[in-house]
Scaffold this motif. Sequence first.
Motif, PDB file in Angstrom:
ATOM      1  N   UNK A 139       0.659  -1.481  -0.029  1.00 54.02           N
ATOM      2  CA  UNK A 139       0.018   0.189   0.553  1.00 54.02           C
ATOM      3  C   UNK A 139       1.094   1.262   0.102  1.00 54.02           C
ATOM      4  N   UNK A 140       0.645   2.190  -0.914  1.00 53.56           N
ATOM      5  CA  UNK A 140       1.505   3.373  -0.565  1.00 53.56           C
ATOM      6  C   UNK A 140       0.927   4.351   0.211  1.00 53.56           C
ATOM      7  N   UNK A 141       1.515   6.026  -0.003  1.00 55.21           N
ATOM      8  CA  UNK A 141       1.355   6.115   1.171  1.00 55.21           C
ATOM      9  C   UNK A 141      -0.016   6.493   1.184  1.00 55.21           C
ATOM     10  N   UNK A 142      -0.582   7.380   2.137  1.00 58.47           N
ATOM     11  CA  UNK A 142      -2.266   7.325   2.593  1.00 58.47           C
ATOM     12  C   UNK A 142      -3.328   6.933   2.686  1.00 58.47           C
ATOM     13  N   UNK A 143      -3.100   5.865   2.262  1.00 62.26           N
ATOM     14  CA  UNK A 143      -4.049   4.740   1.415  1.00 62.26           C
ATOM     15  C   UNK A 143      -5.086   4.440   2.265  1.00 62.26           C
ATOM     16  N   UNK A 144      -6.936   3.973   1.630  1.00 69.59           N
ATOM     17  CA  UNK A 144      -7.749   3.827   3.103  1.00 69.59           C
ATOM     18  C   UNK A 144      -8.105   3.145   2.242  1.00 69.59           C
ATOM     19  N   UNK A 145      -8.403   2.058   3.377  1.00 64.38           N
ATOM     20  CA  UNK A 145      -9.135   0.297   2.626  1.00 64.38           C
ATOM     21  C   UNK A 145     -10.461   0.217   3.806  1.00 64.38           C
ATOM     22  N   UNK A 146     -11.621  -0.052   3.601  1.00 66.78           N
ATOM     23  CA  UNK A 146     -13.041   0.331   3.730  1.00 66.78           C
ATOM     24  C   UNK A 146     -12.994  -1.069   4.328  1.00 66.78           C
ATOM     25  N   UNK A 147     -13.963  -0.803   5.220  1.00 69.87           N
ATOM     26  CA  UNK A 147     -14.414  -2.157   6.207  1.00 69.87           C
ATOM     27  C   UNK A 147     -14.585  -3.541   5.684  1.00 69.87           C
ATOM     28  N   UNK A 148     -13.848  -4.508   6.577  1.00 66.31           N
ATOM     29  CA  UNK A 148     -14.568  -6.079   5.262  1.00 66.31           C
ATOM     30  C   UNK A 148     -13.691  -5.867   3.614  1.00 66.31           C
ATOM     31  N   UNK A 149     -12.538  -5.450   4.115  1.00 63.63           N
ATOM     32  CA  UNK A 149     -11.450  -5.394   2.347  1.00 63.63           C
ATOM     33  C   UNK A 149     -10.886  -6.298   2.722  1.00 63.63           C
TER      34      UNK A 149
END
Length: 183
Positions: A139-149
């Motif tokens: 994952x690069x900088x400041x990635x957002x991973x959604x719930x249950x992904x």
Amino acid sequence: MIYKIFWALRAVLYAPFFGKFGFPGYLGRPLFLMGIKKVFIGKKVRIFPHLRLEVHRSGTVCIQDDVVISQNVHITSAGNLVIGKSSLILANVFITNIDHDYEEIGKHVVKQEYLVKDTIIGDNCYIGMGSAILAGTILGKQCVVGANSVVRGEFPDYCVIVGAPARIVKKYNLESQKWEKVN
């Protein structure tokens, strides 16, 4: 708030058993710790209760400065696993750099070889509740991973990743300085 004082004391008591444990920081009551001499924790790391942390073989785990790890998180490593500074990992998340080979028919999967690929979570990432970060994920900088992904693969800086399997749904546009949907 008083419980955090106990967590800070626990961090002091456990620190000699880690490869590195930076201060200030705290450690909620862990569920299971294995191979923690190969775990390197930076300063201001806050770990909430029920962490399961396993390091197998020649693996390492590097948790950089100012990371928050919520309750019931499971981290397992047999290679290099890095959690970048200022990242937030919410509850019930699984992070690994290990897959089990399964191709030998008639042989229990647990007795087959590990397939190890480095897993790297960039700086200032947000990992949503219940997510799984699988072997080989970068994952690069400041990635957002959604719930249950369920995340596997390489993802650039400044993107929102959701789903099972996870895919990019938004990217930050540096020119317009806005988060934009991806088709």
